[in-house]
Design an enzyme around this catalytic site. Structure first.
Site, PDB file in Angstrom:
ATOM      1  N   SER A  57       0.835  -1.253  -0.014  1.00  7.59           N
ATOM      2  CA  SER A  57       0.013  -0.067  -0.028  1.00  7.59           C
ATOM      3  C   SER A  57       1.002   1.407  -0.033  1.00  7.59           C
ATOM      4  CB  SER A  57      -1.184   0.033   1.226  1.00  7.59           C
ATOM      5  OG  SER A  57      -0.045   0.478   2.322  1.00  7.59           O
ATOM      6  N   ASP A  58       0.117   2.341  -0.484  1.00  6.42           N
ATOM      7  CA  ASP A  58       0.934   3.589  -0.157  1.00  6.42           C
ATOM      8  C   ASP A  58       0.736   3.910   1.348  1.00  6.42           C
ATOM      9  OD1 ASP A  58       2.170   5.899  -0.666  1.00  6.42           O
ATOM     10  OD2 ASP A  58       1.049   6.563  -2.390  1.00  6.42           O
ATOM     11  N   TRP A  59       1.524   5.115   1.592  1.00  6.76           N
ATOM     12  CA  TRP A  59       1.655   5.228   3.083  1.00  6.76           C
ATOM     13  C   TRP A  59       0.220   5.729   3.580  1.00  6.76           C
ATOM     14  CZ3 TRP A  59       5.311   3.052   1.755  1.00  6.76           C
ATOM     15  CH2 TRP A  59       6.369   2.613   2.492  1.00  6.76           C
ATOM     16  N   PHE A  60      -0.576   4.889   4.315  1.00  5.47           N
ATOM     17  CA  PHE A  60      -1.749   5.272   5.097  1.00  5.47           C
ATOM     18  C   PHE A  60      -2.796   5.077   3.870  1.00  5.47           C
ATOM     19  CE2 PHE A  60       1.062   7.814   7.685  1.00  5.47           C
ATOM     20  CZ  PHE A  60       1.178   7.170   8.733  1.00  5.47           C
ATOM     21  N   GLY A  61      -2.445   4.347   2.805  1.00 13.69           N
ATOM     22  CA  GLY A  61      -3.469   3.828   1.756  1.00 13.69           C
ATOM     23  C   GLY A  61      -4.194   2.614   1.853  1.00 13.69           C
TER      24      GLY A  61
END
Length: 840
Positions: free
Chosen positions: A225-229
């Site tokens: 995932s992207d950061w906090f995605g």
């Protein structure tokens, strides 16, 4: 020699709790290790244009490459592979197993905040560029993480926006770069997009992560995932999102996730398959034998500097030249350098692509150095002419730390605020910036989970001129700025929400005027408290940060008048204009396509008093140029990395013959852009209404005049294309053309091959780029260049009825030129059957 993990055996030995723990980050930059079974932690680092390492705060300085749109403008696959290889080498010096890059999203609009990270508007150029970077990185046994899959093409409500587009546009434009990079370079990791498509977040979409990525494209790597995605537990795991980042986890807590397994909401096979993908990534990533707890170090290899300079120079695009360029560095003359970017190195855009560059060469420094190299007795004068900063500039370069070091400030951290008798000093640093962001600050005496602490930032400044200076300070937290013990700026007891810091988390910059006397030294001190002390923006659970700066106060009219006055009798005026990371950055989109502030007015006024004006523009995407007909030359230099000033000077003075080609169209107005009516989030939705007609595909179809077309770039020499041959070879056509340098100096030219069907069942673009190559030739020399093109790739479109790629039997034009609007030779080939296909 690192021992390869036995994945099947480990899956049998791991407890359920250990398996779940592996599927989320340990912290911002590391995965979870399992020491009892010899499973190491992997380290990742941001890396679209260089390898930052694992620290935003006071990190080890890096080698910063030219931004993505600039790298793509080189149209040089082998050079890009070399850049990727250097990134891989630098990753190993940082103990990094996986680089979070390259970015191959599409520059759908020049307003996109992260357009500069991408490889432009064309999916084939973007795909080949990404494949080259990935191949280079992974040649060093370091994993590349291709991002952001897919349609992560704007910053407006990027985590919430729901993207709607036709399947044809999705396949032909937005997924195509990923498809090419997977086909040609096999990246070990894919990072998911923040956004939704058709009502579902991509990071938990079985359609994208299972059906397309793994089954259709046969991807067998890890998905991150992207950061906090990450937005769910069960759905994301079922879809095959291998790794939630960053850690500690928000959605994969041991108790909650194991409960879902025990209650049969999540199948054990799902957990095991995700763990298998993670452990396979570990096996790929431990091949370089980087070791654990490596101390990050700078890469000061001269070969790295040479590559930065070469790639930066090849990226520069000469957009206009009436004959004034190249300048003669040996002829005595008065050169006036103006503009807000002249004495600033605009090395990169903002956000996760930004980093502390190991060194920076400003355009002013590069030009002065070049003139001195030529033994020139030229007079060089400077005036800023117009300001660009949203906030007051970083001033560390004119300060002296408490320890007496020039270009530095002293930063001391405390457990308690100023005024407390025993403040309990935590640690201290000397820093080369007055913009301090504490994203990953750590101190031995500080609990890692503690957000409340304090810092004093101190330095001395010897006033260069007498007058009124403007001091300013913004923060995420609270801050007060003192001069010689007197409170000057208060951003503590009164605060207004503003746009400071990553994603606009901080306060408005508060300002105050102070009278300073030339030659007198002043003590500057900022007392800062972290985010829990804030009056606004209290929702952000970040340590925070503080920015401060100052400058001699003046009005735009005053600065403009000074610049015009010294430009009047100059032999040559160079205006260094454009944008900065305050205007192009992750976290927000541009409000318009104009250069902000008074720069355009500066150029207009200078052209009234001097006819020899050269513009050097720095931006990661297109800007309007209302003065284009009034200047003699325009050099587009992107965000140029460490070597920005040298590469600009190399081109301006002819030590490098420009060969860059625009990786995106520069429209005359933002209103001409095909995404103009459909860009940004409207009530949480965005419609890609331009369909497949993005960039030059739209401008050519609608016969819309542009400022500069895709693939365009001038040279100091001339080239001739001839003797086109098109030969079928198995599943390819080989396009051969003779290129001759008909000018008087050595230069490089890009051969761009476009294909167009003579007849089509469906509406299609006038032509589409299918491949390209670049050659360098001495004057008078020629060479035959052969460019292979896959027949199915050259002829196919996405058939929405059959839900497959379709290649129709028929005749196809091959159009070869040196830009999208300058076709120099053309021919045809025929296919004898129609067929459909899926996969890579």
């Amino acid at each position: 020699m690192v021992k390869t993990l036995d994945v099947d055996s480990l899956i049998d030995q791991l407890t359920l709790e250990e398996k779940i723990s592996l599927l989320a980050g340990n912290d911002s930059w590391h995965t979870v290790p399992i020491p009892r079974l010899g499973i190491p932690s992997l380290r990742v680092s941001d890396g679209p244009n260089g390898v930052r390492g694992i620290k935003f705060f006071n990190g080890v300085p890096s080698n910063c490459f030219v931004c993505g749109t600039g790298l793509a403008a080189t149209f040089n696959k082998s050079l890009l592979k070399n850049c990727g290889q250097m990134m891989g080498q630098e990753a190993k010096a940082r103990g990094v197993h996986c680089i979070l890059g390259p970015t191959c999203n599409t520059a759908r609009s020049p307003l996109g905040g992260r357009s500069f990270e991408s490889y432009g508007e064309d999916p084939v150029l973007s795909g080949y560029a990404a494949a080259s970077i990935v191949a280079g990185i992974q040649s060093e046994k370091v994993s590349a993480c291709l991002k952001h899959f897919v349609c992560n093409d704007q910053e407006d409500e990027r985590k919430a926006v729901d993207t709607y587009l036709t399947e044809r546009a999705l396949r032909e434009i937005y997924m195509k770069p990923f498809q090419i990079a997977l086909r040609d370079a096999h990246p070990n990791v894919i990072m998911t997009a923040y956004n939704m498509i058709d009502g579902e977040h991509v990071s938990q979409s079985k359609r994208f992560l299972q059906q397309i990525l793994r089954h259709e494209w046969k991807f067998n790597g890890a998905v991150m995932s992207d950061w906090f995605g990450t937005y769910s537990t069960k759905e994301a795991l079922d879809a095959g999102l291998t790794l939630e980042m960053p850690g500690p986890t928000r959605f994969r807590q041991i108790v909650q996730t194991s409960h879902k397994v025990y209650s049969n909401e999540i199948h054990t096979d799902t957990i095991d398959q995700n763990v298998r993908d993670l452990l396979n990534l570990v096996n790929e990533s431990i091949k370089p034998d980087i070791g654990e707890n490596i101390v990050e170090r700078e890469n000061d290899d001269p070969a790295a500097e040479a590559l930065l300079r070469q790639s930066g120079a090849e990226a520069v695009v000469l957009l206009k030249n009436t004959g004034i360029l190249p300048l003669d560095k040996k002829t005595p003359q008065k050169i006036v350098i103006l503009g807000p970017n002249a004495k600033v190195c605009q090395d990169s855009g903002g956000g996760s692509a930004s980093m502390a560059a190991r060194y920076k060469i400003t355009p002013f420094e590069g030009i002065v150095k070049k003139v001195k190299e030529g033994g020139n007795k030229a007079t060089i004068e400077y005036a800023i002419g117009a300001h660009l900063d949203k906030n007051l500039p970083d001033v560390a370069d004119v300060l002296v730390s408490k320890g007496g070091n020039s270009g530095s400030i002293s930063v001391t951290f405390y457990q308690h605020p100023s005024g407390v008798e025993d403040r309990n000093e935590l640690t201290s640093f000397e820093m080369t910036t007055t913009k301090v962001f504490l994203a990953d600050f750590k101190a031995p005496k500080l609990d890692p989970n503690e957000l409340l602490y304090y810092a004093d930032l101190e330095a001395h400044y010897k006033a260069e001129e007498s007058g009124t200076y403007e001091f300013g300070c913004s923060c995420l937290g609270s801050a007060q700025l003192f001069i010689d013990g007197k409170l000057v700026v208060d951003n503590k007891t009164k605060q207004v929400r503003g746009e400071a810091f990553f994603l606009g988390m901080g306060t408005r910059e508060e300002k105050s005027d102070v009278q300073l006397v030339k030659g007198q030294t002043y003590h500057i001190k900022v007392e800062f408290g972290t985010s829990p002390t804030a009056l606004v923006a209290k929702e952000f659970k970040e340590p925070g940060g503080v920015y401060f700066g100052f400058r001699l106060k003046s009005t735009p009219k005053d600065e403009l008048a000074k610049a015009v006055q010294i430009a009047k009798d100059a032999d040559t005026v160079i205006v260094v204009a454009g944008l900065s990371k305050e205007w192009e950055s992750e976290g927000f989109d541009r409000p318009n396509m104009d250069i902000p502030g008074y720069t355009n007015q500066l150029i207009e006024e200078v052209t009234k008093v001097n006819s020899n004006v050269i513009i050097v523009n720095q931006s990661g995407s297109a800007v309007t140029m209302p003065w284009i007909d009034k200047v003699q030359a325009v050099v587009h230099a992107w965000f140029g990395g460490n070597e920005t000033g040298n590469t600009i000077a190399d081109v301006v003075f002819g030590d490098y013959n420009p060969s860059g080609k625009l990786s995106m169209t520069f429209p005359k107005r933002v209103e001409d852009n095909p995404a103009f009516l459909n860009f940004g989030s409207t009530n949480g939705k965005v419609w890609y209404g331009e369909d497949v007609y993005i960039g030059y595909r739209f401008y050519e179809k609608t016969k819309t005049d542009v400022l500069f077309p895709f693939g365009f770039g001038l040279s100091y020499t001339n080239f001739e294309f001839s003797n086109l041959k098109i030969k079928p070879v198995k599943s390819e056509i080989h396009v051969s053309v003779t290129v001759k340098n008909t000018g008087k100096i050595k230069g490089a030219e890009v051969i761009q091959v476009y294909v167009s069907p003579v007849e089509s069942k469906i509406p299609r673009p006038i032509k589409e780029l299918k491949n390209f190559d670049k050659v360098e030739l001495a004057p008078g020399k020629s060479v035959s260049v052969t460019i292979p093109i896959s027949i199915k790739e050259a002829t196919s479109y996405w058939d929405g009825y059959k839900n497959k790629w379709s290649s129709d039997k028929g005749t196809y034009k091959v159009l070869v030129g040196n830009s999208s609007d300058n076709i120099l030779v053309e021919g045809e080939f025929e296919t004898d059957k129609s067929f459909n296909w899926l996969g890579l």
